[in-house]
Write a protein that holds these residues in place. Structure first.
Motif, PDB file in Angstrom:
ATOM      1  N   SER A 101      95.060  25.135 -30.228  1.00  0.00           N
ATOM      2  CA  SER A 101      94.305  25.322 -31.479  1.00  0.00           C
ATOM      3  C   SER A 101      95.208  25.459 -32.704  1.00  0.00           C
ATOM      4  CB  SER A 101      93.386  26.537 -31.376  1.00  0.00           C
ATOM      5  OG  SER A 101      94.116  27.742 -31.415  1.00  0.00           O
ATOM      6  N   HIS A 297      89.134  26.233 -28.585  1.00  0.00           N
ATOM      7  CA  HIS A 297      88.961  26.322 -30.030  1.00  0.00           C
ATOM      8  C   HIS A 297      89.603  25.161 -30.782  1.00  0.00           C
ATOM      9  CE1 HIS A 297      87.179  30.303 -29.636  1.00  0.00           C
ATOM     10  NE2 HIS A 297      88.171  30.623 -28.814  1.00  0.00           N
ATOM     11  N   LYS A 331      83.175  23.259 -27.253  1.00  0.00           N
ATOM     12  CA  LYS A 331      82.739  24.205 -28.291  1.00  0.00           C
ATOM     13  C   LYS A 331      81.790  23.558 -29.281  1.00  0.00           C
ATOM     14  CE  LYS A 331      84.532  27.362 -31.832  1.00  0.00           C
ATOM     15  NZ  LYS A 331      85.742  28.008 -32.398  1.00  0.00           N
TER      16      LYS A 331
END
Length: 386
Positions: A101, A297, A331
């Motif tokens: 991320s 993420h 996500k």
């Protein structure tokens, strides 16, 4: 009604080293779908709820599938982050599932781009070494793939729990229209979602291209108590039945194909997580405490950016491209959904596999709604030549 025995339960729940805490005296028939599940096997806080595993889908891969399940960690070993077709890191460095991320500070247009030309179909892209263990190779190993599945559960209002079962493939082979293939892309995320109320499964969603279909849980095919999902050859779109499935109507141009090929049981090798939607917090289940979190993420794409005109691998007909961009990760598949369907408001929960079987209009990856007249013309010309 399906009768359970202690011996059957012991074998059924010996899944991939997961730790199960359950009352061995609970035997007999499964509870009806309309009743509560609070007394059916207890679980310990921090572990995945038993019902999330008990009702996890089995996936039938296509019998002649050549692009098999992919390992997200291995995928990173063969990709480099690119922005605007330019590498962001030295070509000899690799990203990690525990730090992916950090690329988010470059924005959402980061693409994990293959080191290899996908046209050469390298072994990691095909995932041949991840083929699930077939029947006859050890009963406890049947359905196991070395590529981990992703299981995420999220608790919601009114005693609702949504369980998401994500399947990753390192390559998506698009379907053909009149001899032209469209929609290839590196990286492919697909999923099923099962909605539970008080631990009882109510409905199940099958992701299909940019859309999907949902059914009442009692309507779908099962092995034991677990639903069956059929993964289409090449595209890996999920269907509730084997056979031919047309999409991209009204022109009836494309078809996915499914059959009872190798059975993949993601519960035998998975990263398992609980997701707190309100706080955007993903936590590994105590069943898989070492499961990496950071990768979830990553806001970029899990494959190459659509190749530019002039690239020898790229071509376009009627506004549609041979290669399109890779997908975003789990996500960004609307885990906070109020309805069971990913695209809310356009998908009703069907009461049976035969009711409501009209073919929905689905835009495949890389397609747009322009050039429709040109498609009709091209198809007519092909028919005349034949």
């Amino acid at each position: 009604m399906f009768l359970l025995t202690k011996q059957w339960l012991g074998a059924w729940f010996s899944l991939g080293g997961l730790r199960w805490v359950w009352d061995s005296d609970v035997v007999g028939t499964m509870p009806a779908l309309s009743t509560g599940n609070k007394d059916y096997r207890k679980y310990t806080a921090g572990y995945v709820p038993n019902f999330v595993i008990d009702y996890a889908p089995y996936v039938h891969l296509y019998s002649e599938e050549i692009f098999l399940p992919g390992d997200i960690g291995e995928h990173l070993e063969h990709t480099i982050p690119y922005l605007n077709y330019t590498p962001l890191t030295p070509l000899d460095t690799r990203q990690s599932l525990t730090s992916l991320s950090h690329l988010n500070h470059f924005g959402p247009d980061v693409y994990l781009t293959s080191d290899d030309d996908p046209e050469t179909q390298p072994s990691w892209l095909r995932g041949e070494h991840n083929r699930p263990v077939p029947i006859g190779h050890g009963e406890t190993d049947v359905g196991t793939s070395t590529a981990p599945g992703i299981i995420i559960w999220a608790e919601k209002e009114n005693n609702v729990t949504d369980a998401f079962y994500f399947y990753f493939y390192s390559f998506n082979l698009g379907n053909t229209v009149a001899g032209w293939r469209f929609g290839n892309h590196v990286g492919d995320w697909e999923h099923n979602a099962v909605r539970f109320i008080n631990g009882i499964p109510q409905s199940i969603f099958y992701s299909e291209h940019s859309g999907g279909v949902a059914y009442e849980y009692g309507a779908v095919e099962k092995i034991g108590i677990r639903p069956v999902s059929y993964s289409a050859v090449g595209t890996h779109a999920n269907y509730a039945r084997p056979g031919t499935h047309y999409y991209a109507i009204p022109f009836h141009l494309l078809a996915d194909h499914t059959d009872k090929g190798p059975l993949w049981d993601v519960t035998k090798n998975s990263y398992i997580y609980k997701y707190d939607i309100n706080h955007d917090f993903l936590e590994p289940s105590r069943d898989t405490p070492g499961a990496p979190v950071d990768w979830f993420h990553f806001g970029g794409r899990w494959g190459d950016k659509m190749y530019r005109p002039g690239d020898r691998r790229q071509w376009m007909v009627a506004g549609q491209y041979h290669y399109v961009s890779g997908p975003t990760g789990p996500k960004f598949k609307n885990l906070a959904r109020k309805e069971i369907c990913q695209n809310e408001g356009v998908c009703a929960v069907r009461p049976s596999l035969t009711e409501g079987v009209e073919i929905p209009f689905v835009i495949p990856e890389g397609w747009d709604d322009e050039g429709a007249d040109e498609w009709v013309y091209l198809l007519d010309e092909k028919e005349k030549k034949n």
